[in-house]
Design an enzyme around this catalytic site. Sequence first.
Site, PDB file in Angstrom:
ATOM      1  N   ASP A   1       1.661  -5.157  -1.584  1.00  0.00           N
ATOM      2  CA  ASP A   1       1.691  -4.720  -0.185  1.00  0.00           C
ATOM      3  C   ASP A   1       0.428  -5.183   0.546  1.00  0.00           C
ATOM      4  OD1 ASP A   1       3.121  -2.906   1.736  1.00  0.00           O
ATOM      5  OD2 ASP A   1       1.190  -1.873   1.733  1.00  0.00           O
TER       6      ASP A   1
ATOM      7  N   GLU B   1      -1.820 -12.040 -19.647  1.00  0.00           N
ATOM      8  CA  GLU B   1      -2.034 -11.471 -20.989  1.00  0.00           C
ATOM      9  C   GLU B   1      -0.745 -10.899 -21.561  1.00  0.00           C
ATOM     10  OE1 GLU B   1      -4.940  -8.376 -20.746  1.00  0.00           O
ATOM     11  OE2 GLU B   1      -6.331  -9.690 -19.678  1.00  0.00           O
TER      12      GLU B   1
HETATM   13  C1  NOJ Z   1       3.896  -3.153   4.436  1.00  0.00           C
HETATM   14  C2  NOJ Z   1       5.071  -2.322   4.048  1.00  0.00           C
HETATM   15  O1  NOJ Z   1       6.160  -3.168   3.825  1.00  0.00           O
HETATM   16  C3  NOJ Z   1       5.283  -1.348   5.171  1.00  0.00           C
HETATM   17  O2  NOJ Z   1       6.500  -0.675   5.059  1.00  0.00           O
HETATM   18  C4  NOJ Z   1       4.124  -0.402   5.216  1.00  0.00           C
HETATM   19  O3  NOJ Z   1       4.255   0.455   6.318  1.00  0.00           O
HETATM   20  C5  NOJ Z   1       2.811  -1.160   5.335  1.00  0.00           C
HETATM   21  N1  NOJ Z   1       2.747  -2.294   4.488  1.00  0.00           N
HETATM   22  C6  NOJ Z   1       1.656  -0.258   4.989  1.00  0.00           C
HETATM   23  O4  NOJ Z   1       1.643  -0.029   3.605  1.00  0.00           O
END
Ligand code: NOJ
Length: 574
Positions: A233, A287
């Site tokens: 993310d 790993e």
């Molecule tokens: C990207 C994620 O896909 C989204 O849903 C989220 O709100 C933001 N990152 C923050 O984590």
Amino acid sequence: MSTRDPAETDTLTPTAPLEGTATTADQGHEWWRTAVIYQVYPRSFADGDGDGVGDLPGITSRLDALGELGVDAVWLSPFYTSPQRDAGYDVADYRDVDPLFGTLDDFDALRARATELGLRVIVDVVPNHTSSDHAWFREALASPAGSAARGRYLFRDGRGPDGELPPNNWQSVFGGPAWSRVTEADGRPGQWYLHLFDSSQPDLDWTNRRVRDEFVDVLRFWLDRGVDGFRVDVAHGMVKAEGLPDYTPPAESGSMGGGQGESAPPPYWGQEGVHEIYREWHTVLAEYPGDRVLVAEAWVEPLSRLADWVRPDEMHQAFNFAYLETGWSAPAVREVVDASLQTFSSVGAPSTWVMSNHDVVRHASRLALTAENPQGYGIGPKTEGLPVPELGLARARAASALMLALPGSAYLYQGEELGLPEAIDLPDDSRQDPTWFRTDGERYGRDGCRVPLPWSATEPAFGFNATGASWLPQPADWSTYARDEQRGVAGSTLELYTRALRLRAEHELGTGTLTWLEGFGPEVVAFRSQGVTVVANMGDVPVELPVGEVLLATMVVDGPALPANATVWLATTS
Ligand code: NOJ
């Protein structure tokens, strides 16, 4: 049928590693280079306990549908312990399952069922920020300025005589300032902490070795549990520019990215320092036996910059958001496909292709919008240029058929195989995306693409569960999209996807070499790969087709012409 023979222009499209960059063990096993990966959004896939929110047992019970669809892997959005202020992208414990979704045993059961079905499993990791409920953040709040506990986050003194102004002018992706002020132990207003997203999502300080070690440990926790990889993310956001300088993004830039066309990246996106983190993670994954994969969610443009995320010793794939953000325009699609294949292959990575996810307007609606709609704004009753549903669906089917013929790896978002549109008419009081609240309803946000799936036309909550509860209301007309209405029905979107995936595997289109075909006119995307000719008509008038057996068609093709807003795959001998 016409005997027309389209002219070819060659484009080499390797999906193999750069010479000398893959170990012998890697060769031939890197499943992710050509995989079709299906995003499961746990809240909305299937609900085992009937509380209205999807869960892991629900997913396990429905996983055979994905085996039948023919995907190679599933990616699960977060199911970790979380107060759910951002639908689970606010993690309070990275090593446990939120009771809303089940238990670690439920995860193991899901993993085991996936193995039986031949499906790999990728999980999400959320390293840019934790939840404000995370033990670290609670400790930071209880500790003084300058303490080690605060040093894991980005706490700063405010500006102005009493520190009453935020440390800089950064805005949250969800709207409003990216800083919140804390109350210190003595009851006085104190320092500020950075949150690029909601105030419940404090950003971590990735210059802190303790933070780095923690996430290596989290990766190991899930690798030991048998996951095949991670979707990372905000993989462009973790490191911030020294000194946290003020920055004003260009107007109307998509909220998750920005900075396109500027010479330097924004001070909070795409900083050089992120790369050493991924180099370390790469060695951790290496790993483990088998081919584990790191997938970057990095809203970085242009593609040449994004390629840095997938250099041979960093991540393995990055979502191709340039492709996702390309509208219904043949020249634009052709250009982005060319650029993607060339750019990713220049660093030995496969290109990925993606049309929808849980952060964007579903492509069955987006492709027929007639007004600009930046990522994260969403659509609702008052949006300008709302789509004509039939046109959106026709284009979505055509776009997906085109995408699934491209060499590389493709991502599907749950429900697109049913042709689901964005839910536009959600009642205001049902909305949950922090974007909606932080912009006082100015942006609808992302709830419209997150509505629970319809499995059955006649059951409660369209088969999402047995009780009829649903955390976001399902539009009444979704019975027509239900999986059981489409399964085995010729011409349905579900059958289109199932057939496309079967043919993609049979013809090994994922490893194909794409050759553009000319002569169809500017509104057509046409290419040949692995003996399959793909023609997508993005114009308004029918186009003449070459001779060939129709393998797949998104609209009925019963003569020598391909209708507008349709794609066909033909078996060709040359
Ligand atoms: C990207 C994620 O896909 C989204 O849903 C989220 O709100 C933001 N990152 C923050 O984590």
